[in-house]
Write a protein that holds these residues in place. Structure first.
Motif, PDB file in Angstrom:
ATOM      1  N   VAL A  34       0.855  -1.190   0.000  1.00  4.70           N
ATOM      2  CA  VAL A  34       0.000   0.000   0.000  1.00  4.70           C
ATOM      3  C   VAL A  34       0.890   1.239   0.000  1.00  4.70           C
ATOM      4  CG1 VAL A  34      -1.758   1.305   1.253  1.00  4.70           C
ATOM      5  CG2 VAL A  34      -1.832  -1.191   1.284  1.00  4.70           C
ATOM      6  N   ILE A  36       0.476   5.273   0.535  1.00  5.35           N
ATOM      7  CA  ILE A  36      -0.426   6.348   0.958  1.00  5.35           C
ATOM      8  C   ILE A  36       0.196   7.670   0.546  1.00  5.35           C
ATOM      9  CG2 ILE A  36      -1.416   7.510   2.961  1.00  5.35           C
ATOM     10  CD1 ILE A  36      -1.274   4.630   4.280  1.00  5.35           C
ATOM     11  N   THR A  46      -3.679   6.515   8.925  1.00  5.67           N
ATOM     12  CA  THR A  46      -4.040   5.383   8.077  1.00  5.67           C
ATOM     13  C   THR A  46      -2.930   4.331   8.094  1.00  5.67           C
ATOM     14  OG1 THR A  46      -5.278   6.888   6.642  1.00  5.67           O
ATOM     15  CG2 THR A  46      -4.747   4.715   5.743  1.00  5.67           C
ATOM     16  N   LEU A  50      -3.265   0.617   9.568  1.00  6.48           N
ATOM     17  CA  LEU A  50      -3.001  -0.503   8.636  1.00  6.48           C
ATOM     18  C   LEU A  50      -2.036  -1.483   9.278  1.00  6.48           C
ATOM     19  CD1 LEU A  50      -2.535   0.951   5.021  1.00  6.48           C
ATOM     20  CD2 LEU A  50      -4.137  -0.836   5.722  1.00  6.48           C
ATOM     21  N   LYS A 230      -1.990  -1.187  -3.797  1.00 10.49           N
ATOM     22  CA  LYS A 230      -3.085  -0.235  -3.667  1.00 10.49           C
ATOM     23  C   LYS A 230      -2.488   1.143  -3.395  1.00 10.49           C
ATOM     24  CE  LYS A 230      -6.419  -3.572  -1.943  1.00 10.49           C
ATOM     25  NZ  LYS A 230      -7.095  -4.155  -0.781  1.00 10.49           N
ATOM     26  N   GLY A 232      -3.559   4.860  -1.829  1.00  7.58           N
ATOM     27  CA  GLY A 232      -4.550   5.618  -1.071  1.00  7.58           C
ATOM     28  C   GLY A 232      -4.197   7.086  -1.061  1.00  7.58           C
ATOM     29  N   CYS A 234      -4.644  10.784   0.232  1.00  9.03           N
ATOM     30  CA  CYS A 234      -5.077  11.315   1.532  1.00  9.03           C
ATOM     31  C   CYS A 234      -4.496  12.714   1.688  1.00  9.03           C
ATOM     32  CB  CYS A 234      -4.552  10.370   2.615  1.00  9.03           C
ATOM     33  SG  CYS A 234      -5.447  10.462   4.146  1.00  9.03           S
ATOM     34  N   ARG A 350     -13.551   3.949  -2.475  1.00 10.22           N
ATOM     35  CA  ARG A 350     -12.832   3.538  -3.677  1.00 10.22           C
ATOM     36  C   ARG A 350     -13.123   4.552  -4.782  1.00 10.22           C
ATOM     37  NH1 ARG A 350     -14.577  -2.244  -2.335  1.00 10.22           N
ATOM     38  NH2 ARG A 350     -16.667  -1.444  -2.689  1.00 10.22           N
ATOM     39  N   TYR A 357      -7.722   4.621  -4.215  1.00 11.75           N
ATOM     40  CA  TYR A 357      -8.680   4.948  -3.165  1.00 11.75           C
ATOM     41  C   TYR A 357      -8.571   6.425  -2.821  1.00 11.75           C
ATOM     42  CZ  TYR A 357      -8.858  -0.102  -2.695  1.00 11.75           C
ATOM     43  OH  TYR A 357      -9.001  -1.430  -2.961  1.00 11.75           O
ATOM     44  N   TYR A 377     -10.172   4.404   6.826  1.00 12.92           N
ATOM     45  CA  TYR A 377      -9.479   4.312   5.540  1.00 12.92           C
ATOM     46  C   TYR A 377      -8.630   3.037   5.505  1.00 12.92           C
ATOM     47  CZ  TYR A 377      -7.565   6.545   1.288  1.00 12.92           C
ATOM     48  OH  TYR A 377      -7.227   6.875  -0.001  1.00 12.92           O
ATOM     49  N   LEU A 381      -8.885   0.052   2.858  1.00 19.92           N
ATOM     50  CA  LEU A 381      -7.718  -0.376   2.072  1.00 19.92           C
ATOM     51  C   LEU A 381      -7.404  -1.853   2.323  1.00 19.92           C
ATOM     52  CD1 LEU A 381      -5.515   2.787   2.609  1.00 19.92           C
ATOM     53  CD2 LEU A 381      -6.100   1.853   0.371  1.00 19.92           C
ATOM     54  N   ASP A 384     -11.261  -3.867   1.551  1.00 24.82           N
ATOM     55  CA  ASP A 384     -12.066  -3.486   0.393  1.00 24.82           C
ATOM     56  C   ASP A 384     -13.540  -3.338   0.708  1.00 24.82           C
ATOM     57  OD1 ASP A 384     -11.031  -2.693  -2.099  1.00 24.82           O
ATOM     58  OD2 ASP A 384      -9.996  -4.621  -2.232  1.00 24.82           O
TER      59      ASP A 384
END
Lengths: 416, 95
Positions: A34, A36, A46, A50, A230, A232, A234, A350, A357, A377, A381, A384
């Motif tokens: 991920v 961010i 986040t 996570l 992914k 994200g 932010c 999403r 995202y 969030y 992430l 989903d």
């Protein structure tokens, strides 16, 4: 390294040579599970949740400037959960509960101070509206308490109760509301995320998204390409600018909100107080300065500074409820960028691009939401699917007609 | 900010009310087959650019004209101001 009173004592005896930096400064790896974008309060929270709650530790937080250089360092530090609508209030109350355990959770002194927030009302109809909101808060598990004028005269004798234009008839308390040392929130989350393996990469600006066949594969940055399972986003305040790189138009305008602090004064304000007939909110920092603000300037801007007419308007709001503020000298004023959304509520969702995202649209209420925004969030992430308290914060809610419009202003961002 | 009003000369921005992106002049055709989607985009989505931005300002405390002001959103510099009526007429609107 764990912080504790014992640690302070030990370090004092050893000449304070054992302290280490609170987080590393790693170079970006070529690939993460991920990525961010945005190393502010929400982005760092986040990453923290996570790693801590969802076991995803191969995470990078990309920050174009230095950590916490945006709105986490520019707000008026107020926390509260005094919303009304079902799409909002459970989320903000979840945030409040996370604030209450935050310092023990991430082992960092964020100076969470539940010194109360008081919304003043000035007429009988406004009292009725506040009673309704207080009941909605209690239904969602928050606390609310109606105070009449006699009680407030006793507790806050300096207010201008007999103001000819806006007499103060009472107020709605949320005793669990208050203030938090804003920078320490970013630092605490950064330290907590870093110690669990998250790479926080500063001075790394995202210049583009690698999107192929409707799927986001990674990002281009000023420090090279980074592949990601992914991505994200932010970056509230700059959402328009960043999402334009992915070809997306948003239900958001960027506006500037100014904030102000006076010279240090002896303790005078026990908690946060807000004006009910204009837009003005004030609290006193632990250093003694009165920290206050009001409306946004009201025009699209990406400049982190505002103009004089709003400063005058904010000062008038302050004079209307507590004339003694006129004796205080203003020390500083500054501005921060707000994602003003079309209904005044945020997005955690999403996008139509697979693997991309979006978290933004926080208007001027993002600080209090930091823990829940990060948690929800991270939930989205990792799994989903939206967290139950953020289930209505969708990007397509305007198309479906499911607006979360606390003020009932319609699609006019500068009025929310 | 000082807005150079095409009829009244330089006026303080505090005399004006801000509406938003000047694309709001281009109201979609309500009879078009994709009208619902077009009105969603018209009403709720914005370009929100960092840089020159054409936007609608209403001179409420003055002559009550609508202006299209081009302003840089990164510096607040005002690049031009036109009567919104002239802009709409030039785009083929009847008023």
């Amino acid at each position: 390294m764990r912080y504790s009173a014992f640690r302070i004592l030990t370090e004092a005896l050893r000449g304070n040579r054992g302290w280490t930096p609170a987080w590393r400064e790693p170079d970006p790896k070529p690939e993460y599970d991920v990525v961010i974008i945005g190393g502010g309060g929400h982005g760092l929270a986040t990453a923290y949740y996570l790693a801590r709650e969802f076991g995803i530790r191969n995470v990078a937080v990309l920050e174009k400037s230095w950590l916490g250089s945006g709105n986490i360092g520019r707000n008026t530090t107020i926390i509260r959960s005094n919303y009304m609508l079902p799409g909002n209030e459970p989320f903000y109350e979840f945030s409040m509960k996370l604030w209450e355990g935050l310092e023990q959770d991430f082992n960092y002194n964020a100076m969470v101070s539940q010194r109360s927030i008081l919304n003043l009302f000035h007429s009988d109809p406004q009292r009725d509206a506040f009673v309704r909101r207080g009941n909605a808060m209690i239904l969602a598990g928050a606390d609310a308490e109606l105070a009449d004028q006699a009680q407030l005269r006793h507790e806050l004798p300096f207010l201008d109760f007999d103001n000819a234009r806006f007499p103060i008839k009472g107020g709605l308390y949320q005793r669990r509301g208050g203030t938090v040392r804003h920078d320490a929130v970013a630092w605490g989350y950064a330290r907590g995320a870093d110690s669990r393996g998250v790479d926080i990469i500063q001075n790394c600006e995202v210049t583009g998204f690698d999107i192929k066949d409707g799927k986001c594969l990674g990002v281009q940055t000023t420090r090279g390409a980074i592949r990601a399972g992914k991505v994200g986003v932010c970056v509230a305040g700059s959402s328009g600018r960043v999402m334009a790189k992915a070809g997306m138009r948003l239900p958001i305008e960027s506006h500037v909100l100014q904030a102000f602090v006076t010279e240090g004064l002896k303790p005078v304000l026990p908690g946060v107080i807000t004006f009910g007939a204009g837009h003005f909110y004030v609290s006193q920092s632990d250093k003694g300065g009165l920290v206050f603000g009001g409306d946004i300037d009201g025009y699209n801007t990406y400049a982190q500074r505002g103009n004089m007419p709003v400063i005058e308007d904010v000062a008038e709001g302050g004079m209307a409820i507590m004339p003694m503020i006129g004796r205080a000298r203003l020390l500083r004023s500054w501005g921060g960028l707000m994602d003003m959304s079309m209904d005044g509520s945020p997005f955690i969702d999403r996008t139509h691009i697979d693997g991309l995202y979006f978290n933004g649209g926080w208007c001027y209420g993002g600080f209090k939401a930091t823990p829940a925004s990060g948690y929800c969030y991270a939930h989205l992430l990792a799994r989903d699917e939206p967290h139950p308290t953020a289930i209505q914060m969708r990007l397509d809610r305007f198309r479906r007609g499911n607006l979360i419009d606390e003020k009932g202003q319609g699609a006019q961002p500068n009025l929310h | 900010m000082i807005i150079p009003h095409p009829l009244l000369g330089p006026r303080d921005a505090a005399e004006f009310v801000y509406l938003g992106d000047a694309m709001l002049i281009d109201r979609p055709d309500p009879d078009a087959p994709d009208a619902a989607e077009a009105f969603h985009d018209y009403m709720y989505l914005r370009d929100n650019p960092a840089g020159p931005h054409r936007e609608l300002w209403y001179h409420e405390q003055g002559d009550r004209s609508w202006l299209v002001v081009t302003r840089d959103t990164t510096t607040h510099e005002i690049l031009s101001a036109e009567l919104a009526r002239d802009v709409a007429l030039a785009q083929g609107r009847d008023r």
